[in-house]
Write a protein that holds these residues in place. Structure first.
Motif, PDB file in Angstrom:
ATOM      1  N   VAL A  71     -49.378  57.648 -11.741  1.00 17.36           N
ATOM      2  CA  VAL A  71     -50.106  57.007 -10.647  1.00 17.36           C
ATOM      3  C   VAL A  71     -50.754  55.734 -11.177  1.00 17.36           C
ATOM      4  CG1 VAL A  71     -50.596  59.180  -9.432  1.00 17.36           C
ATOM      5  CG2 VAL A  71     -52.256  58.297 -11.103  1.00 17.36           C
ATOM      6  N   VAL A  72     -51.261  54.915 -10.267  1.00 19.96           N
ATOM      7  CA  VAL A  72     -51.977  53.712 -10.697  1.00 19.96           C
ATOM      8  C   VAL A  72     -53.383  54.131 -11.122  1.00 19.96           C
ATOM      9  CG1 VAL A  72     -52.863  51.467 -10.012  1.00 19.96           C
ATOM     10  CG2 VAL A  72     -50.685  52.257  -9.100  1.00 19.96           C
ATOM     11  N   GLY A  73     -53.721  53.837 -12.382  1.00 19.16           N
ATOM     12  CA  GLY A  73     -55.044  54.204 -12.893  1.00 19.16           C
ATOM     13  C   GLY A  73     -55.243  55.700 -12.736  1.00 19.16           C
ATOM     14  N   ASN A  74     -56.257  56.122 -11.953  1.00 19.55           N
ATOM     15  CA  ASN A  74     -56.365  57.565 -11.697  1.00 19.55           C
ATOM     16  C   ASN A  74     -56.401  57.853 -10.200  1.00 19.55           C
ATOM     17  OD1 ASN A  74     -58.867  56.563 -11.222  1.00 19.55           O
ATOM     18  ND2 ASN A  74     -59.824  57.493 -13.028  1.00 19.55           N
ATOM     19  N   ASN A  75     -55.682  57.016  -9.466  1.00 21.00           N
ATOM     20  CA  ASN A  75     -55.633  57.175  -8.019  1.00 21.00           C
ATOM     21  C   ASN A  75     -54.408  58.004  -7.601  1.00 21.00           C
ATOM     22  OD1 ASN A  75     -55.266  56.909  -5.263  1.00 21.00           O
ATOM     23  ND2 ASN A  75     -55.896  54.773  -5.206  1.00 21.00           N
ATOM     24  N   PRO A  76     -54.619  59.277  -7.235  1.00 16.87           N
ATOM     25  CA  PRO A  76     -53.490  60.158  -6.924  1.00 16.87           C
ATOM     26  C   PRO A  76     -52.696  59.716  -5.694  1.00 16.87           C
ATOM     27  CG  PRO A  76     -55.571  61.194  -6.315  1.00 16.87           C
ATOM     28  CD  PRO A  76     -55.917  59.938  -7.066  1.00 16.87           C
ATOM     29  N   HIS A  77     -53.276  58.814  -4.904  1.00 12.94           N
ATOM     30  CA  HIS A  77     -52.572  58.362  -3.704  1.00 12.94           C
ATOM     31  C   HIS A  77     -51.614  57.208  -3.990  1.00 12.94           C
ATOM     32  CE1 HIS A  77     -55.123  61.049  -1.555  1.00 12.94           C
ATOM     33  NE2 HIS A  77     -56.204  60.443  -2.017  1.00 12.94           N
ATOM     34  N   ARG A  78     -51.654  56.705  -5.229  1.00 13.54           N
ATOM     35  CA  ARG A  78     -50.770  55.580  -5.559  1.00 13.54           C
ATOM     36  C   ARG A  78     -49.773  55.996  -6.630  1.00 13.54           C
ATOM     37  NH1 ARG A  78     -53.667  50.208  -6.715  1.00 13.54           N
ATOM     38  NH2 ARG A  78     -51.632  49.419  -6.087  1.00 13.54           N
ATOM     39  N   LYS A  79     -48.817  56.802  -6.210  1.00 14.38           N
ATOM     40  CA  LYS A  79     -47.790  57.274  -7.135  1.00 14.38           C
ATOM     41  C   LYS A  79     -46.885  56.126  -7.583  1.00 14.38           C
ATOM     42  CE  LYS A  79     -46.914  62.216  -6.336  1.00 14.38           C
ATOM     43  NZ  LYS A  79     -48.192  62.473  -6.975  1.00 14.38           N
ATOM     44  N   LEU A  80     -46.402  56.234  -8.817  1.00 13.64           N
ATOM     45  CA  LEU A  80     -45.461  55.237  -9.335  1.00 13.64           C
ATOM     46  C   LEU A  80     -44.050  55.707  -9.003  1.00 13.64           C
ATOM     47  CD1 LEU A  80     -47.141  54.603 -12.803  1.00 13.64           C
ATOM     48  CD2 LEU A  80     -47.487  53.359 -10.648  1.00 13.64           C
ATOM     49  N   ASN A  81     -43.247  54.785  -8.483  1.00  8.41           N
ATOM     50  CA  ASN A  81     -41.902  55.122  -8.051  1.00  8.41           C
ATOM     51  C   ASN A  81     -40.916  55.003  -9.212  1.00  8.41           C
ATOM     52  OD1 ASN A  81     -39.390  55.281  -6.915  1.00  8.41           O
ATOM     53  ND2 ASN A  81     -39.755  53.710  -5.355  1.00  8.41           N
ATOM     54  N   VAL A  82     -40.328  56.128  -9.574  1.00  6.39           N
ATOM     55  CA  VAL A  82     -39.432  56.144 -10.729  1.00  6.39           C
ATOM     56  C   VAL A  82     -38.138  55.374 -10.433  1.00  6.39           C
ATOM     57  CG1 VAL A  82     -38.112  58.292 -10.383  1.00  6.39           C
ATOM     58  CG2 VAL A  82     -38.855  57.639 -12.660  1.00  6.39           C
ATOM     59  N   ASN A  83     -37.814  55.198  -9.150  1.00 10.30           N
ATOM     60  CA  ASN A  83     -36.633  54.390  -8.824  1.00 10.30           C
ATOM     61  C   ASN A  83     -36.901  52.906  -9.037  1.00 10.30           C
ATOM     62  OD1 ASN A  83     -35.032  56.594  -8.034  1.00 10.30           O
ATOM     63  ND2 ASN A  83     -36.144  56.660  -6.088  1.00 10.30           N
ATOM     64  N   GLU A  84     -38.164  52.533  -9.040  1.00  5.43           N
ATOM     65  CA  GLU A  84     -38.496  51.138  -9.301  1.00  5.43           C
ATOM     66  C   GLU A  84     -38.561  50.870 -10.808  1.00  5.43           C
ATOM     67  OE1 GLU A  84     -41.670  47.654  -8.132  1.00  5.43           O
ATOM     68  OE2 GLU A  84     -42.427  49.709  -8.209  1.00  5.43           O
ATOM     69  N   PHE A  85     -39.216  51.739 -11.536  1.00 13.40           N
ATOM     70  CA  PHE A  85     -39.267  51.565 -12.989  1.00 13.40           C
ATOM     71  C   PHE A  85     -39.568  52.883 -13.686  1.00 13.40           C
ATOM     72  CE2 PHE A  85     -43.662  51.470 -11.910  1.00 13.40           C
ATOM     73  CZ  PHE A  85     -44.394  51.792 -13.046  1.00 13.40           C
ATOM     74  N   ARG A  86     -38.919  53.085 -14.823  1.00 12.55           N
ATOM     75  CA  ARG A  86     -39.126  54.304 -15.622  1.00 12.55           C
ATOM     76  C   ARG A  86     -40.112  54.024 -16.745  1.00 12.55           C
ATOM     77  NH1 ARG A  86     -33.167  56.769 -16.467  1.00 12.55           N
ATOM     78  NH2 ARG A  86     -34.352  58.697 -16.721  1.00 12.55           N
ATOM     79  N   GLY A  87     -40.281  52.749 -17.038  1.00 13.54           N
ATOM     80  CA  GLY A  87     -41.203  52.383 -18.103  1.00 13.54           C
ATOM     81  C   GLY A  87     -41.073  50.906 -18.387  1.00 13.54           C
ATOM     82  N   PHE A  88     -41.935  50.422 -19.267  1.00 16.69           N
ATOM     83  CA  PHE A  88     -41.827  49.027 -19.712  1.00 16.69           C
ATOM     84  C   PHE A  88     -42.548  48.906 -21.041  1.00 16.69           C
ATOM     85  CE2 PHE A  88     -45.515  49.148 -16.789  1.00 16.69           C
ATOM     86  CZ  PHE A  88     -46.537  48.640 -17.598  1.00 16.69           C
ATOM     87  N   VAL A  89     -42.361  47.787 -21.681  1.00 19.05           N
ATOM     88  CA  VAL A  89     -43.070  47.547 -22.937  1.00 19.05           C
ATOM     89  C   VAL A  89     -43.725  46.184 -22.860  1.00 19.05           C
ATOM     90  CG1 VAL A  89     -40.983  46.690 -24.089  1.00 19.05           C
ATOM     91  CG2 VAL A  89     -42.881  47.473 -25.480  1.00 19.05           C
ATOM     92  N   LEU A  90     -44.933  46.096 -23.412  1.00 18.08           N
ATOM     93  CA  LEU A  90     -45.602  44.803 -23.579  1.00 18.08           C
ATOM     94  C   LEU A  90     -45.541  44.535 -25.073  1.00 18.08           C
ATOM     95  CD1 LEU A  90     -48.751  45.331 -21.321  1.00 18.08           C
ATOM     96  CD2 LEU A  90     -46.602  44.205 -20.705  1.00 18.08           C
ATOM     97  N   TYR A  91     -44.651  43.640 -25.448  1.00 19.47           N
ATOM     98  CA  TYR A  91     -44.440  43.387 -26.869  1.00 19.47           C
ATOM     99  C   TYR A  91     -45.622  42.652 -27.480  1.00 19.47           C
ATOM    100  CZ  TYR A  91     -42.582  41.721 -31.241  1.00 19.47           C
ATOM    101  OH  TYR A  91     -42.418  41.473 -32.575  1.00 19.47           O
ATOM    102  N   ASP A  92     -46.020  43.102 -28.642  1.00 19.86           N
ATOM    103  CA  ASP A  92     -47.030  42.406 -29.426  1.00 19.86           C
ATOM    104  C   ASP A  92     -46.852  42.884 -30.857  1.00 19.86           C
ATOM    105  OD1 ASP A  92     -49.724  40.783 -29.224  1.00 19.86           O
ATOM    106  OD2 ASP A  92     -50.104  42.454 -30.602  1.00 19.86           O
TER     107      ASP A  92
END
Length: 185
Positions: free
Chosen positions: A96-117
């Motif tokens: 979910v976004v932050g800790n908001n249970p009403h804003r689920k993350l859609n796995v069809n949109e993205f499974r993950g990402f990386v912020l390279y540093d």
């Protein structure tokens, strides 16, 4: 080539959240005198599948048959996350976004990402995914760290990333995980 990718608010907020974590962690790490992590960008100019798979084995501390000692996919995932974190990779897992249970993350949109540093690389894994998917995503995103590339999106224009790179990361992850899959089946 899909130039009409329109990221959801959920994805954008999740990226911003991950960036805040990264900035915060990086400040602390620099203050503690931490240096660049040696494997970050190590294969930037050398897309050598075997070398990268061997590097993954070192990072994740896996010996031949390591998955035999793990009873479940869940145990295997936990083990790999712990190892990545020991090596300095920040792994965020949320469905979910932050800790908001009403804003689920859609796995069809993205499974993950990386912020390279080079000091505080962040891997984000969508917790809505299946365990085998989460394991694959973790390894895939770590390959991005090895080749020194942020994944999934070019944050300037939020375009899907270079497909050739995505395919290469998939190939490395699959190669690394083949024995795991066999052992856990």
């Amino acid at each position: 080539e899909n130039n009409h990718f329109k990221p959801s608010e959920e994805l954008l907020d999740t990226i911003k959240f991950a960036q805040r974590v990264q900035d915060w962690a990086k400040d602390i790490l620099l203050e503690l005198g931490n240096d660049k992590i040696d494997f970050c960008g190590k294969y930037k100019s050398n897309f050598d599948l075997n070398a990268i798979v061997n590097e993954l084995k070192t990072i994740f501390d896996v010996k031949e048959g390591w998955a035999k000692s793990k009873r479940t996919w869940k145990d295997a995932f936990r083990y790999l996350v712990d190892k990545a974190e020991e090596k300095g990779i920040i792994v965020l897992i949320n469905g979910v976004v932050g800790n908001n249970p009403h804003r689920k993350l859609n796995v069809n949109e993205f499974r993950g990402f990386v912020l390279y540093d080079e000091i505080a690389p962040v891997v984000f894994i969508n917790n809505e995914d299946a365990l085998s998917g989460k394991i694959f995503t973790l390894i895939h995103e770590v390959v991005h760290i090895l080749i020194g590339e942020s994944a999934s999106f070019d944050y300037e224009n939020l375009q899907p990333a270079d497909n050739e790179i995505e395919k290469f990361c998939d190939k490395c992850a699959a190669e690394f995980l083949v024995p795991t899959k066999e052992l856990l089946e």
